[in-house]
Design a protein around this motif. Structure first.
Motif, PDB file in Angstrom:
ATOM      1  N   THR A 130       0.835  -1.201   0.000  1.00  0.00           N
ATOM      2  CA  THR A 130       0.000   0.000   0.000  1.00  0.00           C
ATOM      3  C   THR A 130       0.868   1.249   0.000  1.00  0.00           C
ATOM      4  O   THR A 130       1.701   1.438   0.889  1.00  0.00           O
ATOM      5  N   SER A 131       0.672   2.088  -1.004  1.00  0.00           N
ATOM      6  CA  SER A 131       1.469   3.312  -1.093  1.00  0.00           C
ATOM      7  C   SER A 131       0.968   4.342  -0.082  1.00  0.00           C
ATOM      8  O   SER A 131      -0.188   4.318   0.356  1.00  0.00           O
ATOM      9  N   GLU A 132       1.834   5.255   0.264  1.00  0.00           N
ATOM     10  CA  GLU A 132       1.429   6.344   1.147  1.00  0.00           C
ATOM     11  C   GLU A 132       0.312   7.159   0.504  1.00  0.00           C
ATOM     12  O   GLU A 132      -0.616   7.609   1.189  1.00  0.00           O
ATOM     13  N   GLU A 133       0.378   7.333  -0.796  1.00  0.00           N
ATOM     14  CA  GLU A 133      -0.645   8.079  -1.522  1.00  0.00           C
ATOM     15  C   GLU A 133      -2.013   7.411  -1.393  1.00  0.00           C
ATOM     16  O   GLU A 133      -3.031   8.071  -1.153  1.00  0.00           O
ATOM     17  N   ASP A 134      -2.049   6.085  -1.559  1.00  0.00           N
ATOM     18  CA  ASP A 134      -3.316   5.361  -1.438  1.00  0.00           C
ATOM     19  C   ASP A 134      -3.852   5.403  -0.014  1.00  0.00           C
ATOM     20  O   ASP A 134      -5.063   5.536   0.212  1.00  0.00           O
TER      21      ASP A 134
END
Length: 246
Positions: free
Chosen positions: A99-103
């Motif tokens: 999981t990306s920080e953006e997501d």
């Protein structure tokens, strides 16, 4: 005539909820991100019921400025707000390390911050009139964990505990705050194998959006007048199995 505000009201659970409130003679304000879709839904529901009963306001609920604008449109059109349904939300899949920080920020901005901002905007009107009902939409995924859905689980769990805190704070103002927690529901957001999920339900099916709308209407209306701070599952008992193979 009473007024309900529904975020994410242009499809799925939100649209079914709007239809049910309209059917019962309420004014309905739908808040959504997609302006063209919202205008079309306003037109369709206005033809089905009455154009005076249904309005649409475009807003990104993760942005305070948008939310304030939608609130003003609502109060200009209908004067009061009796019920708020915080339905707008998004789903993001993935294990934590994927999981990306953006997501992560995106799902919390819409699902959690959006619920916060919209509630904050409309609560003063409810406090002033000394009554109101807020229904936040979480998920069975806020009640238990899933595989590869850590961001969604965290966001939907946050909504449940935020609801409890709100219920404690605003009971003195005759404002009830509850959660409806759907299980797998037959909406455009549900892309998984329905039959595979249905096997976890004693009813051997997933949930229809109209069934979730019925629960929202019940808990929001005077029929649910003694209910506050509760998380109400609408899951076809999806979550009760231990997962043992048959």
């Amino acid at each position: 005539m009473q007024t309900v505000v529904i975020t994410g009201g242009t499809s799925g659970i939100g649209l079914s909820t709007a239809d049910l409130f309209l059917k019962n003679g309420w004014n309905v304000m739908i808040i959504g991100r997609d302006e063209q879709e919202g205008i079309e839904i306003e037109k369709q529901l206005g033809q089905k019921y009455s154009p005076a009963q249904i309005k649409f306001a475009q807003a990104d609920i993760s942005k305070a400025k948008d939310v304030e604008k939608a609130k003003q449109i609502t109060l200009d059109a209908f004067k009061t707000v009796d019920v708020l349904v915080n339905n707008a939300g998004i789903v993001i899949h993935g294990e934590l390390h994927e999981t990306s920080e953006e997501d992560w920020d995106k799902i919390f901005a819409v699902d959690v911050k959006g619920t916060f901002l919209v509630s904050k905007a409309f609560l003063p009107a409810m406090i002033k009139q000394d009554h109101g009902s807020i229904v936040n939409i979480s998920s069975v995924s806020g009640l238990a964990g899933d595989r590869a859905m850590v961001a969604y689980n965290a966001a939907k769990g946050a909504i449940i505990n935020m609801t409890r805190a709100m219920a404690i704070d605003y009971g003195k103002n005759n404002i009830r705050v509850n959660v409806v927690a759907p299980g797998p529901t037959n909406t455009p957001l549900f892309h998984q194998d329905k039959q595979k999920f249905a096997k976890n339900s004693p009813l051997n099916r997933i949930v229809e959006p109209e069934e979730v709308a019925a629960a929202i209407y019940f808990v929001a209306s005077s029929a649910g007048s003694a209910i506050t701070g509760e998380a109400i599952p609408v899951t076809a008992d999806f979550e009760i199995s231990t997962g043992q193979p048959m």
